[in-house]
Design a protein around this motif. Structure first.
Motif, PDB file in Angstrom:
ATOM      1  N   PHE A  40       7.271  -4.216  10.341  1.00  0.00           N
ATOM      2  CA  PHE A  40       7.350  -2.813   9.953  1.00  0.00           C
ATOM      3  C   PHE A  40       7.387  -2.640   8.447  1.00  0.00           C
ATOM      4  CE2 PHE A  40       9.080  -3.089  14.227  1.00  0.00           C
ATOM      5  CZ  PHE A  40       8.385  -2.085  14.874  1.00  0.00           C
ATOM      6  N   GLU A  48       4.723   0.227   9.309  1.00  0.00           N
ATOM      7  CA  GLU A  48       5.281   1.561   9.089  1.00  0.00           C
ATOM      8  C   GLU A  48       4.898   2.102   7.715  1.00  0.00           C
ATOM      9  OE1 GLU A  48       9.409   4.012   9.919  1.00  0.00           O
ATOM     10  OE2 GLU A  48       9.484   1.859   9.619  1.00  0.00           O
ATOM     11  N   ALA A  72      11.937   5.650   6.391  1.00  0.00           N
ATOM     12  CA  ALA A  72      10.886   4.911   7.104  1.00  0.00           C
ATOM     13  C   ALA A  72      11.384   3.478   7.214  1.00  0.00           C
ATOM     14  CB  ALA A  72       9.561   4.982   6.352  1.00  0.00           C
TER      15      ALA A  72
END
Length: 305
Positions: free
Chosen positions: A74, A87, A125
């Motif tokens: 991510f 991400e 995030a």
């Protein structure tokens, strides 16, 4: 500047960023740097940009994004010192669709929600699970479905297969994570006679190292991160994922402060837009994460009308 009902910190002031002090553990990166994202160009959609709060429409405006860069695939830091990952690519694409610039702040996972609540960042995030408890103070724009992985040494010497097998064992976990909460629930429900000894760490890497050093029998983490580490650490022969059954399935989302309605809706629409035009599928494929794809970007795991 204000977003929703709270004053927001925008990166016009380096002094404001410095107030985070020791919580800042890495570099900052912004969306106007060369992107290492999907090859498909993401153009601004004027209709979606118009959904942003008025104070974010100035060309010079940047929002601040909190992340924790030790959580591949991510978020992680590449050899050039840039924060990259699935991400990051996804947030970059959604922000490009909105024509909105941003700067990342890398900090400890356990500090992220507090920094958002204090308006030191505008959004998180960080592969954060969308849970009912977190929704009390925050809103999520969901972008992916994931579950939990029990990480053990290669060969699984203790024969661990499921959560109940963790009873009486030492298990490493990321502080502030839903996996930490899951172990607390396990102790209350299944392991009262032989409770799990939960050892908390500031980073997922430190938790996993505790297993490698033989100081913990297992680590509980997200499936995508566990599967990535099982393949990437060493020659792929140091760790393995012990469970074959799905554990604690939950959506992951970008996190916003409760009340930032316009910003939340703008990012939900932007994520849906890149799902619809194929950019999302391209980013998933790049990071080998297609298994967790969603078809509809939801807010707080609820279908949008």
């Amino acid at each position: 500047m204000a977003l929703g009902h709270r004053a927001r910190a925008v990166i016009g002031s380096i002094a404001a960023a410095a107030a985070l002090g020791a919580l800042l553990t890495g570099c900052s990166t912004s969306s106007d740097e060369p992107a290492e994202a999907a090859e498909q160009a993401v153009e601004v959609d004027p209709a979606l940009r118009a959904m942003l709060p008025g104070e974010l429409l100035a060309e010079s405006t940047r929002i601040t994004v909190g992340t924790e860069s030790g959580y591949p695939p991510f978020e992680y830091t590449n050899e050039a010192g840039r924060i990259v990952g699935f991400e990051i690519d996804l947030f970059d694409a959604a922000s490009d669709r909105l024509g909105l610039k941003y700067t990342f702040h890398d900090m400890l996972f356990d500090s992220l929600l507090g920094e958002l609540y204090a308006s030191n960042v505008d959004v998180i995030a960080a592969a954060m699970s969308d849970t009912a408890e977190r929704q009390a103070d925050y809103d999520f724009v969901d972008y992916y479905n994931d579950s939990d992985a029990i990480m053990v040494p290669a060969g699984n010497p203790e024969g661990i297969k499921n959560l109940k097998d963790l009873c009486g064992r030492t298990v490493a976990v990321l502080t502030g994570s839903t996996q930490e909460e899951a172990l607390a629930g396990l102790n209350a429900a299944e392991c009262q006679d032989k409770p799990v000894e939960v050892v908390q760490f500031d980073t997922d890497a430190d938790a996993l190292a505790h297993v490698q050093e033989g100081k913990a029998d297992a680590e509980l983490t997200q499936w995508s991160t566990g599967a990535y580490n099982a393949k990437q650490v060493g020659s792929g022969d140091i760790f393995e994922v012990a469970n074959t059954e799905i554990i604690n399935p939950t959506p992951l989302g970008f996190v916003f402060l409760k009340g930032d309605v316009e910003l939340v809706r703008a990012y939900q629409a932007a994520v849906q837009s890149i799902i619809d035009d194929g950019t999302y599928a391209e980013i998933l494929k790049k990071h080998d994460l297609s298994a967790g794809a969603i078809e509809k970007a939801t807010i707080n795991n609820q279908p949008q009308g």
